[in-house]
Each structure stands twice: as C-alpha cells, then as structure tokens.
Design a protein around this motif. Structure first.
Motif, mmCIF file in Angstrom:
data_model
loop_
_atom_site.group_PDB
_atom_site.id
_atom_site.type_symbol
_atom_site.label_atom_id
_atom_site.label_comp_id
_atom_site.label_asym_id
_atom_site.label_seq_id
_atom_site.Cartn_x
_atom_site.Cartn_y
_atom_site.Cartn_z
ATOM 1 N N SER A 295 -4.252 0.887 4.840
ATOM 2 C CA SER A 295 -3.550 -0.261 4.267
ATOM 3 C C SER A 295 -3.730 -0.308 2.755
ATOM 4 O O SER A 295 -2.759 -0.493 2.016
ATOM 5 C CB SER A 295 -4.074 -1.571 4.874
ATOM 6 O OG SER A 295 -3.868 -1.569 6.252
ATOM 7 N N VAL A 296 -4.974 -0.143 2.312
ATOM 8 C CA VAL A 296 -5.240 -0.222 0.868
ATOM 9 C C VAL A 296 -4.497 0.900 0.134
ATOM 10 O O VAL A 296 -3.864 0.668 -0.905
ATOM 11 C CB VAL A 296 -6.762 -0.159 0.593
ATOM 12 C CG1 VAL A 296 -7.034 0.018 -0.886
ATOM 13 C CG2 VAL A 296 -7.437 -1.419 1.111
ATOM 14 N N ALA A 297 -4.549 2.104 0.718
ATOM 15 C CA ALA A 297 -3.825 3.226 0.098
ATOM 16 C C ALA A 297 -2.323 2.943 0.101
ATOM 17 O O ALA A 297 -1.620 3.210 -0.877
ATOM 18 C CB ALA A 297 -4.125 4.524 0.833
ATOM 19 N N GLY A 298 -1.846 2.396 1.224
ATOM 20 C CA GLY A 298 -0.418 2.060 1.331
ATOM 21 C C GLY A 298 -0.019 0.988 0.338
ATOM 22 O O GLY A 298 1.058 1.054 -0.269
ATOM 23 N N ILE A 299 -0.883 0.012 0.149
ATOM 24 C CA ILE A 299 -0.591 -1.065 -0.809
ATOM 25 C C ILE A 299 -0.514 -0.486 -2.226
ATOM 26 O O ILE A 299 0.414 -0.786 -2.980
ATOM 27 C CB ILE A 299 -1.662 -2.177 -0.719
ATOM 28 C CG1 ILE A 299 -1.498 -2.937 0.604
ATOM 29 C CG2 ILE A 299 -1.553 -3.142 -1.888
ATOM 30 C CD1 ILE A 299 -2.698 -3.788 0.975
ATOM 31 N N ALA A 300 -1.482 0.362 -2.557
ATOM 32 C CA ALA A 300 -1.481 0.979 -3.896
ATOM 33 C C ALA A 300 -0.209 1.804 -4.101
ATOM 34 O O ALA A 300 0.464 1.694 -5.135
ATOM 35 C CB ALA A 300 -2.723 1.847 -4.074
ATOM 36 N N CYS A 301 0.135 2.607 -3.084
ATOM 37 C CA CYS A 301 1.368 3.407 -3.187
ATOM 38 C C CYS A 301 2.588 2.487 -3.253
ATOM 39 O O CYS A 301 3.557 2.781 -3.962
ATOM 40 C CB CYS A 301 1.503 4.342 -1.987
ATOM 41 S SG CYS A 301 0.348 5.682 -2.015
ATOM 42 N N GLY A 302 2.519 1.397 -2.488
ATOM 43 C CA GLY A 302 3.629 0.442 -2.474
ATOM 44 C C GLY A 302 3.853 -0.167 -3.852
ATOM 45 O O GLY A 302 4.996 -0.335 -4.286
ATOM 46 N N TYR A 303 2.762 -0.479 -4.530
ATOM 47 C CA TYR A 303 2.901 -1.015 -5.892
ATOM 48 C C TYR A 303 3.567 0.038 -6.792
ATOM 49 O O TYR A 303 4.456 -0.266 -7.584
ATOM 50 C CB TYR A 303 1.533 -1.392 -6.471
ATOM 51 C CG TYR A 303 0.914 -2.644 -5.863
ATOM 52 C CD1 TYR A 303 1.685 -3.561 -5.164
ATOM 53 C CD2 TYR A 303 -0.439 -2.911 -6.001
ATOM 54 C CE1 TYR A 303 1.123 -4.703 -4.615
ATOM 55 C CE2 TYR A 303 -1.017 -4.048 -5.451
ATOM 56 C CZ TYR A 303 -0.227 -4.940 -4.762
ATOM 57 O OH TYR A 303 -0.793 -6.063 -4.210
#
Lengths: 363, 233
Positions: A295-303
C-alpha cells in the motif's frame, strides 16, 4: 527477522508485487486526479469571477455558477449608478453556455478592462467588429488558436483578434451586442457586476439593493464565491464519491486477489511457521505487513503518477486544471490503506486459522 | 534440558484419533499407550496409514486427539487450547520433517534465527546457536538459500532450527526419507550424536528398519493405529 521474511516474500514474486503496487497506484491516482480536476475547475471558475474586479454581483434568483440566459434589464446598471453615487461602475454581461463546461461571454471590452483593472492582451487587440472574439491563453492553447484565425461560436464564424491573460471573467469574449443579437437577448443581461468606491459600506448597499430589486439575487462577490464553492463541492462530491468508491473497490479486489494467491502459494510455508510455534497473530501480521508495504509503495507511486497525470492533462487539456488538495492526498492514502487492509483481511484470516497439519501436507 | 527423572518426558495413555470425512469416521489411532523417558531415542516403525504421523502430530501439539491423554514434560495436551498448543511448539518440541520444510526465501541462518525469534529468544543463547551450527557442520553454508543447499545440508539446517530453542523433545518424521544413502548416514549420525552426547530426547518415525535399529535405543512398531510390537533392544 519477520521484516526480512516479509520483504523476501514480496521480492520472491516481483511481478505480482509490481502489479499489485501498480493497481494501488492507479487507485490513488484516480482519487487524487478526480478530486484535483473537480477542485481545479471550481477554483479556476471562481478565480475568473474574482478577476472581474467587482464588489457586488446581481443575478437571476435561480442562477448559480453555471449561468445561461438573460433576464435582467439592460437599464439596471445605469439606473443603479444614477441612484447610488458610491457605485463607481456597473457593468452588464451576457453568458452563453454551449455545453462543454466552457462559457462564452458577451461584454463591453472597455468596461471589463476598466472594472478588472486592465486585461492584459498577450497578442492582438480587443474586438471592434461584431464577429470578432478575444480568447484567453489557455483556451487558445487547447484549441490551438492564433490571432487572425476563425473560430465557430454559436454556429457563426468569429475572427480571433486577441489572446488575453487567463482569470478575467471568461475564456471566450465577444461583443455584448453580438451575443444579444444572436441569442435574442436585446435589452437584457445575464448578470450585472457592480464596483463601489473604496471604503463604502458594501453590506448596507446590498441590503438596499435587495429591497429595490427583490426578484434578483444580490450578493457580495466574496459571498457569491463562497456560496458557489460550497454548492459546487456538494454537487460534485456525489460524483467524486462514486469514482472514489470504484477506485477503492479496485484496490480492495486487487489486494485481496494478490494476498489470496500468496496465501495459497505459501500454504506449506504457513504450515512450517505454525509448526515452529508462530501464532495466528504472527501469521496474520506477516500478511498484513506485506499489504502495508504494498500500500505504501502504491501510494508513493500513485502520487508520482498523479503528478505525471496532471502534467499530461495540462498539455493535452489545458482547459482542465488539476489542483492537488492536501487533505485529499492524505485522504487517498488513508482510504487506500483501509481498502487494502480489508482486502488482505480474509487471506490473512485464512492463513492464520489454517490447520498446521493440513498446510504442511499441502502439495 | 528441563527434565523430570521421576516421570516420563512423554506419557501417552489410550490415545485415540478419529478423522471424519463427511459422515464416515476413520480411526487413525486406536488406543496407543507408551512412555518415552528423557534422553531416550525411540524409533517408530510402521507402514503408511499405520497412524505414525498422526501420533507424531498429536505429540507435537499440531493436532488435538479424540480421546486418551498425552503428557509432554508434565503438560497435558488434550486440555490445551489452540494458542496453548502453539506455545508448546515453541518451547517443548522441535520438528524435523521428511521434506526439510525450510522457508525458501530465507537463508540457512535466517531459517534458524526465525525459530529463535518466534520463541522470543532472538539474540539470546548465541553460544548454543554456534555450537549447533558447528556440530551439524553447516557453518559455511549459513548465507545460502535452501535451493542452493544439498538435501543433507537442508536437513541439518532443519535440525538446527528444531533444536535452537533447546526443546526437550526432537520429533523427526522420516528425516532421511528424501536423502540419498550418504546424506542419510550423515543425518542419522547427527541425530545419534545429539542423543548420545547431549542427552537430546528423540522420537523418530521411519520406514527404514536398519535406520531404526542403528540409531534408536527402542524401536516401536505401529500397525492399524496401535503399537503392535513394543520391544527394548
């Protein structure tokens, strides 16, 4: 040690990990961009209204942000100026909404120029003939318009004679009389902007105007902007909420599928951990930690994707501004983590409650 | 090792286990009774389906019995909750499996360390860790993943993992079943050494009568869910 196991598990299936992160990133990007577009359109619209430089706005009572039609007497501005010496300028405008979220405004250019404190023309000149138009730089960029080019507005060809700065009332301006002739709005305005002398009691004037013309909405521009912002946000929130729900659902399903697959694949390993004394809590927490990292990696990539998305939108669709709302950057992250945690919940429970003998004999 | 000389380390009485498949009851254990003293090496021989693995899983706290009683180092297993049996696996029993069952994503050392971590003994008893690694001859393989280790090395890592928390009992289920004869001899020798020199109680399931005779002080035969020919050699 458990952190190491969690990381190794994620790295063991790099493609699955990457795809899951990407799916979570898309979820975040959808939320951030959708809220960003909604906020951007609203903010830009409000900025243009504020850019007129008026203190008071008079509108038909049913009108709000998207104004179309004209039923305010064209005599009203001069009548008000005669009656109230503190009114330094009163200007009528007609607004036509062709249906593509943009508006075409009929306005006396000199009056707009005076009230707004000057509209900067980057190229060309103000309109002088009936079928001439001025567009703002963003509109010109989106439609790839240059001065001297013809554009079709309301079924008629207009020569673009000027490109002006953005943020002043509208994106497309045509002569007031031309709009009235084309729409049959002679002698009427869609709205009236009033500017008062500095230091005047605007509230008192508004109260008087409300008594004088009770069938019109009379508001200070600041109140109008606040009202519009609130009502537009309320309206758009339903649509935005639907998009957010879809995005969170996608994240939930992808994470659930990824974790469920991981649990099936690692059935035997779960049995090994149980055999050496790992508790249900520990087994479940391993899955949840993996989910949190994804999730954290996905959030960072999402940003990151959101920034890229905003740039792409600004290049391809300059008329659609995207504004990142800090609350929603955090909100997207929280929703993503919650959605992912719920998605991982069942696989984690399945893993935690697995029978050690059965899992150890799993082929 | 924590032992009580006045009572057996493992005490099993009239142990029964019935598996239910739909509406059909399949008895796996039909009243097994036996004792294992601390420091003993007991081998359990028997054909497939004789109930050896079921007995192994019950003694290891991975399976609840249907009837009878099992006492491990003074702890009655049949009354334990799932969480209590998990605790038992951390402290009282070490497992060695036929298929090694190492975690493939961790190195040899990490496979051993994770057992310490789970038991809450991470960073403690480093001397014992080093001694085990030395006895088992796997010090030079600590940084390798299981996929790069030979079968014998994997099994020795598994033995180290089973014993790193100093459990009173080592349960070995066909520990040489997946090994060639050379590696089988090495692993059996290690188990014998641990029992003989360090007093480790070992209960080993095997199909191989020679291995059983070679290592164990006592060989028990299982058939149809019962211990059929208990004898002392």
């Amino acid at each position: 040690m458990v952190h190491r196991l969690v990381l190794r598990n994620l790295l063991h299936r790099p493609l699955r990990t990457l795809l899951t992160i990407l799916a979570v990133a898309v979820e975040v990007t959808m939320i951030v961009l959708m809220v960003g577009v909604s906020e951007g359109l609203l903010t830009e619209s409000l900025r243009r209204t504020r850019g007129v430089g008026a203190d008071i706005l008079i509108r038909p009572q049913i009108s709000s942000a998207a104004i179309g039609g004209a039923d305010i007497s064209a005599r009203l501005p001069s009548m008000l100026q005669d009656r109230y010496p503190l009114i330094t300028q009163a200007m009528g405008a007609t607004v036509f909404t062709p249906g593509n979220l943009q508006t075409i405004t009929g306005v006396d250019w000199d009056q707009l120029d005076a009230m707004s404190g000057g509209v900067v023309l980057f190229e060309g000149r103000p309109y002088e003939a009936p079928f001439e138009a001025v567009v703002d730089e963003v509109y010109a960029r989106q439609e790839e318009i240059t001065v001297g080019q013809a554009v079709e507005l309301m079924g008629r060809d207009f020569d673009v004679v000027g490109i002006c700065e953005t943020g002043k009332m509208s994106r497309v301006f045509i002569p007031l009389e031309t709009m009235s002739d084309l729409q049959g709005w002679q002698g009427r305005f869609s709205q009236v902007y009033i500017k008062v002398a500095e230091g005047s009691d605007i509230r008192a004037l508004i109260d008087e105007l409300r008594e004088l013309i009770p069938n019109r909405s009379v508001d200070s521009v600041e109140d109008f902007l606040a009202l519009t912002a609130t009502s537009v946000r309320q309206m758009s929130s339903q649509f935005v909420n639907i998009i957010i729900s879809i995005a969170v659902s996608i994240g939930f399903i992808v994470v659930m599928l990824a974790m469920y697959t991981a649990v099936l694949e690692r059935t035997r390993e779960i049995g090994i951990l149980k055999a050496i004394g790992a508790s249900k809590l520990m087994i479940g927490s391993i899955l949840m930690r993996e989910t949190l990292i994804l999730s954290v990696a996905g959030i960072a990539c999402g940003y990151g994707l959101s920034v890229v998305g905003r740039e792409l939108v600004s290049i391809r669709y300059p008329l659609i501004p995207v504004i990142f709302v800090p609350e929603w950057l955090a909100g997207a992250a929280v929703l993503t983590v919650i959605g992912s945690a719920l998605g991982a919940g069942y696989p984690a429970w399945k893993a935690a409650s697995a029978d050690p003998c059965e899992t150890l004999s799993y082929e | 090792m924590t032992t009580n000389t006045e009572r057996p380390l493992i005490r099993i009485r009239d142990l029964r286990k019935v598996y239910r498949f739909g509406s059909v009851d399949v008895p796996a254990l039909r009243g097994v009774s036996m004792d294992v003293q601390a420091g003993e090496f007991v081998a359990l021989l028997g054909p497939s389906g004789s109930g050896k693995s079921t007995l192994f899983h019950i003694v290891g706290g991975m399976l609840a019995p249907t009837g009878g009683s099992v006492e491990i180092d003074g702890v009655r297993l049949e009354s334990l909750s799932d969480a209590q049996r998990t605790e038992l696996r951390k402290s009282k029993v070490g497992f060695v499996f036929q298929r090694f069952n190492l975690l493939p994503t961790l190195t040899a050392e990490e496979n051993i360390r994770i057992a310490q971590h789970i038991a809450g003994r991470a960073g403690k008893d480093e001397g014992h860790f080093e001694e085990l690694v030395r006895i088992l001859g796997i010090r030079h393989r600590m940084r390798h993943k299981p996929s790069t280790l030979s079968g014998g090395e994997q099994q020795r890592v598994a033995i180290a993992r089973a014993l790193v928390n100093r459990p009173p009992i080592l349960l070995a289920d066909e520990p040489t079943g997946n090994l060639d004869s050379e590696n089988s001899l090495v692993v059996l020798e290690v188990l014998k050494t641990l029992n003989r020199d360090f007093g480790q109680t070992v209960m080993m399931i095997t199909h191989n009568p020679d291995a059983a005779q070679e290592c164990a002080a006592r060989v028990l035969h299982m058939r149809d869910g019962r211990i059929s020919e208990p004898r002392r050699d």
